[in-house]
Design an enzyme around this catalytic site. Sequence first.
Site, PDB file in Angstrom:
ATOM      1  N   LYS A  28       0.848  -1.215   0.000  1.00 46.03           N
ATOM      2  CA  LYS A  28       0.000   0.000   0.000  1.00 46.03           C
ATOM      3  C   LYS A  28       0.877   1.257   0.000  1.00 46.03           C
ATOM      4  O   LYS A  28       0.688   2.166  -0.806  1.00 46.03           O
ATOM      5  CB  LYS A  28      -0.920   0.029   1.235  1.00 46.03           C
ATOM      6  CG  LYS A  28      -1.836  -1.165   1.371  1.00 46.03           C
ATOM      7  CD  LYS A  28      -2.705  -1.070   2.611  1.00 46.03           C
ATOM      8  CE  LYS A  28      -1.950  -1.126   3.925  1.00 46.03           C
ATOM      9  NZ  LYS A  28      -1.313  -2.430   4.212  1.00 46.03           N
ATOM     10  N   ARG A 103      -9.406   1.201   8.255  1.00 44.74           N
ATOM     11  CA  ARG A 103      -8.968  -0.161   8.550  1.00 44.74           C
ATOM     12  C   ARG A 103     -10.016  -0.922   9.337  1.00 44.74           C
ATOM     13  O   ARG A 103      -9.797  -2.081   9.679  1.00 44.74           O
ATOM     14  CB  ARG A 103      -7.710  -0.075   9.403  1.00 44.74           C
ATOM     15  CG  ARG A 103      -6.498  -0.717   8.765  1.00 44.74           C
ATOM     16  CD  ARG A 103      -5.352  -0.295   9.605  1.00 44.74           C
ATOM     17  NE  ARG A 103      -4.217  -1.109   9.500  1.00 44.74           N
ATOM     18  CZ  ARG A 103      -3.082  -0.714   8.925  1.00 44.74           C
ATOM     19  NH1 ARG A 103      -3.010   0.451   8.324  1.00 44.74           N
ATOM     20  NH2 ARG A 103      -2.041  -1.479   8.941  1.00 44.74           N
ATOM     21  N   ARG A 138      12.395  -6.107   5.592  1.00 44.17           N
ATOM     22  CA  ARG A 138      12.461  -4.632   5.515  1.00 44.17           C
ATOM     23  C   ARG A 138      13.446  -4.083   6.557  1.00 44.17           C
ATOM     24  O   ARG A 138      13.467  -4.515   7.701  1.00 44.17           O
ATOM     25  CB  ARG A 138      11.076  -4.033   5.764  1.00 44.17           C
ATOM     26  CG  ARG A 138      11.139  -2.507   5.925  1.00 44.17           C
ATOM     27  CD  ARG A 138       9.817  -1.821   5.821  1.00 44.17           C
ATOM     28  NE  ARG A 138       8.758  -2.442   6.576  1.00 44.17           N
ATOM     29  CZ  ARG A 138       7.459  -2.205   6.355  1.00 44.17           C
ATOM     30  NH1 ARG A 138       7.094  -1.355   5.413  1.00 44.17           N
ATOM     31  NH2 ARG A 138       6.536  -2.800   7.081  1.00 44.17           N
ATOM     32  N   ARG A 171      11.905  -2.637  11.857  1.00 47.61           N
ATOM     33  CA  ARG A 171      10.760  -2.136  12.621  1.00 47.61           C
ATOM     34  C   ARG A 171      10.360  -3.188  13.635  1.00 47.61           C
ATOM     35  O   ARG A 171      10.365  -4.377  13.323  1.00 47.61           O
ATOM     36  CB  ARG A 171       9.582  -1.893  11.653  1.00 47.61           C
ATOM     37  CG  ARG A 171       9.359  -0.443  11.317  1.00 47.61           C
ATOM     38  CD  ARG A 171       8.382  -0.248  10.183  1.00 47.61           C
ATOM     39  NE  ARG A 171       7.034  -0.781  10.409  1.00 47.61           N
ATOM     40  CZ  ARG A 171       6.004  -0.595   9.575  1.00 47.61           C
ATOM     41  NH1 ARG A 171       6.168   0.121   8.471  1.00 47.61           N
ATOM     42  NH2 ARG A 171       4.821  -1.101   9.824  1.00 47.61           N
ATOM     43  N   ARG A 182      -0.385  -8.924  13.255  1.00 50.23           N
ATOM     44  CA  ARG A 182      -0.892  -7.941  12.270  1.00 50.23           C
ATOM     45  C   ARG A 182      -1.788  -8.631  11.242  1.00 50.23           C
ATOM     46  O   ARG A 182      -2.813  -8.080  10.840  1.00 50.23           O
ATOM     47  CB  ARG A 182       0.288  -7.230  11.572  1.00 50.23           C
ATOM     48  CG  ARG A 182       1.015  -6.276  12.491  1.00 50.23           C
ATOM     49  CD  ARG A 182       2.393  -5.920  11.958  1.00 50.23           C
ATOM     50  NE  ARG A 182       2.368  -5.108  10.760  1.00 50.23           N
ATOM     51  CZ  ARG A 182       3.449  -4.853  10.022  1.00 50.23           C
ATOM     52  NH1 ARG A 182       4.624  -5.359  10.364  1.00 50.23           N
ATOM     53  NH2 ARG A 182       3.357  -4.089   8.960  1.00 50.23           N
TER      54      ARG A 182
HETATM   55  P1  AP5 Z   1       4.778  -1.480   2.067  1.00 50.54           P
HETATM   56  O1  AP5 Z   1       4.619  -0.742   0.802  1.00 50.54           O
HETATM   57  O2  AP5 Z   1       5.179  -0.729   3.283  1.00 50.54           O
HETATM   58  O3  AP5 Z   1       3.473  -2.330   2.370  1.00 50.54           O
HETATM   59  P2  AP5 Z   1       2.177  -1.889   3.188  1.00 50.54           P
HETATM   60  O4  AP5 Z   1       1.031  -2.645   2.629  1.00 50.54           O
HETATM   61  O5  AP5 Z   1       2.087  -0.399   3.227  1.00 50.54           O
HETATM   62  O6  AP5 Z   1       2.533  -2.548   4.571  1.00 50.54           O
HETATM   63  P3  AP5 Z   1       2.948  -1.871   5.981  1.00 50.54           P
HETATM   64  O7  AP5 Z   1       4.188  -2.440   6.485  1.00 50.54           O
HETATM   65  O8  AP5 Z   1       2.830  -0.425   5.904  1.00 50.54           O
HETATM   66  O9  AP5 Z   1       1.915  -2.631   6.839  1.00 50.54           O
HETATM   67  P4  AP5 Z   1       0.740  -2.121   7.676  1.00 50.54           P
HETATM   68  O10 AP5 Z   1      -0.338  -1.748   6.765  1.00 50.54           O
HETATM   69  O11 AP5 Z   1       0.450  -3.174   8.694  1.00 50.54           O
HETATM   70  O12 AP5 Z   1       1.446  -0.967   8.498  1.00 50.54           O
HETATM   71  P5  AP5 Z   1       1.133   0.587   8.722  1.00 50.54           P
HETATM   72  O13 AP5 Z   1       2.420   1.261   8.659  1.00 50.54           O
HETATM   73  O14 AP5 Z   1      -0.002   1.078   7.912  1.00 50.54           O
HETATM   74  O15 AP5 Z   1       5.805  -2.681   1.783  1.00 50.54           O
HETATM   75  C1  AP5 Z   1       6.173  -3.573   2.806  1.00 50.54           C
HETATM   76  C2  AP5 Z   1       7.531  -4.203   2.446  1.00 50.54           C
HETATM   77  O16 AP5 Z   1       7.396  -4.925   1.227  1.00 50.54           O
HETATM   78  C3  AP5 Z   1       8.657  -3.197   2.204  1.00 50.54           C
HETATM   79  O17 AP5 Z   1       9.858  -3.774   2.633  1.00 50.54           O
HETATM   80  C4  AP5 Z   1       8.677  -3.036   0.683  1.00 50.54           C
HETATM   81  O18 AP5 Z   1       9.931  -2.663   0.207  1.00 50.54           O
HETATM   82  C5  AP5 Z   1       8.313  -4.441   0.248  1.00 50.54           C
HETATM   83  N1  AP5 Z   1       7.610  -4.471  -1.033  1.00 50.54           N
HETATM   84  C6  AP5 Z   1       6.550  -3.697  -1.410  1.00 50.54           C
HETATM   85  N2  AP5 Z   1       6.155  -4.037  -2.648  1.00 50.54           N
HETATM   86  C7  AP5 Z   1       6.976  -5.047  -3.052  1.00 50.54           C
HETATM   87  C8  AP5 Z   1       7.074  -5.826  -4.240  1.00 50.54           C
HETATM   88  N3  AP5 Z   1       6.242  -5.640  -5.261  1.00 50.54           N
HETATM   89  N4  AP5 Z   1       8.030  -6.779  -4.305  1.00 50.54           N
HETATM   90  C9  AP5 Z   1       8.879  -6.978  -3.264  1.00 50.54           C
HETATM   91  N5  AP5 Z   1       8.837  -6.264  -2.115  1.00 50.54           N
HETATM   92  C10 AP5 Z   1       7.901  -5.313  -2.011  1.00 50.54           C
HETATM   93  O19 AP5 Z   1       0.604   0.535  10.236  1.00 50.54           O
HETATM   94  C11 AP5 Z   1       1.459   0.225  11.299  1.00 50.54           C
HETATM   95  C12 AP5 Z   1       0.636   0.165  12.581  1.00 50.54           C
HETATM   96  O20 AP5 Z   1       0.031   1.446  12.844  1.00 50.54           O
HETATM   97  C13 AP5 Z   1      -0.545  -0.811  12.579  1.00 50.54           C
HETATM   98  O21 AP5 Z   1      -0.160  -2.131  12.907  1.00 50.54           O
HETATM   99  C14 AP5 Z   1      -1.446  -0.186  13.659  1.00 50.54           C
HETATM  100  O22 AP5 Z   1      -0.972  -0.447  14.934  1.00 50.54           O
HETATM  101  C15 AP5 Z   1      -1.279   1.305  13.391  1.00 50.54           C
HETATM  102  N6  AP5 Z   1      -2.268   1.827  12.426  1.00 50.54           N
HETATM  103  C16 AP5 Z   1      -2.000   2.395  11.207  1.00 50.54           C
HETATM  104  N7  AP5 Z   1      -3.135   2.780  10.616  1.00 50.54           N
HETATM  105  C17 AP5 Z   1      -4.141   2.436  11.455  1.00 50.54           C
HETATM  106  C18 AP5 Z   1      -5.555   2.571  11.380  1.00 50.54           C
HETATM  107  N8  AP5 Z   1      -6.166   3.123  10.318  1.00 50.54           N
HETATM  108  N9  AP5 Z   1      -6.290   2.110  12.419  1.00 50.54           N
HETATM  109  C19 AP5 Z   1      -5.709   1.564  13.517  1.00 50.54           C
HETATM  110  N10 AP5 Z   1      -4.370   1.410  13.642  1.00 50.54           N
HETATM  111  C20 AP5 Z   1      -3.600   1.852  12.619  1.00 50.54           C
END
Ligand code: AP5
Length: 228
Positions: A28, A103, A138, A171, A182
């Site tokens: 994402k 979410r 990562r 992380r 997660r």
């Molecule tokens: P990335 O692009 O970061 O993937 P993502 O789907 O954004 O995954 P996140 O790690 O951001 O996961 P998340 O949604 O759980 O965390 P968030 O930060 O939102 O890519 C991930 C990895 O894959 C990277 O290493 C990248 O290089 C690699 N990659 C990407 N595409 C690739 C490809 N095509 N091929 C190979 N490798 C690839 O949230 C963190 C925490 O915050 C949550 O757990 C929660 O506690 C809190 N939080 C955030 N938003 C909310 C909400 N709305 N409500 C409640 N809690 C929330």
Amino acid sequence: MRRECKEGGQTNRIKMKLVFLGPPGSGKGTQAKLLCGRYSIPQISTGDILRQAVRDHTPLGEQAKAYMDQGLLVSDDLIIGIIAECLRKSDCGEGYILDGFPRTVPQAEALEQSGEVLDHVFLLEVAEAELVGRLTGRRVCSSCNQEYHIQFYPPSREGYCDRCGGELLQRKDDKEETIGHRLVEYERRTKSLVDYYGGKGKLRRIAGDGNLETISGRIRQELEDIDR
Ligand code: AP5
């Protein structure tokens, strides 16, 4: 809905309100960043906002940290407040990509009740084994936040940032046991948004496997097709 997209080095502009939905590691953030850069609209990542608040030791960060470290979602009230504040900013009036929000169904309902009308919700679909490999590999620069992946995007010098020389760290929530939490949170609390937005005719499924450019091309193609 209005959209401009000029190729050949000129500024592309797209006036759409989009959500990127998908499990942790589905890409994402990566895809939102690519598309926002291309179309000059803001990316709003609740994960990035929360991590910055944790680094700054703000009251928001103090409240969110324990949940994030355990791989649990933080409370809807907290997140809805953050988003409301972001969307009040003037640069969000004409379009944005929400990455990581909503979410839960209550978050989606709050967004709708605030008067925001989304154009599309892109669901990035990736197999679970691939998600775990992406997340455990990562590494993030402790100084400038530049991201690497030990297999897919390694730095030139192991453990150090190419851009600023800072130390690369994993992380806390990218440890394998926390990734498990997660993924469970996604299944339990977020996946119902697929039906929620499907029922509203907003959901667009995107195969999230392959390299970054291939996936980004699929999203752009979908946008082109919608526009026709
Ligand atoms: P990335 O692009 O970061 O993937 P993502 O789907 O954004 O995954 P996140 O790690 O951001 O996961 P998340 O949604 O759980 O965390 P968030 O930060 O939102 O890519 C991930 C990895 O894959 C990277 O290493 C990248 O290089 C690699 N990659 C990407 N595409 C690739 C490809 N095509 N091929 C190979 N490798 C690839 O949230 C963190 C925490 O915050 C949550 O757990 C929660 O506690 C809190 N939080 C955030 N938003 C909310 C909400 N709305 N409500 C409640 N809690 C929330």
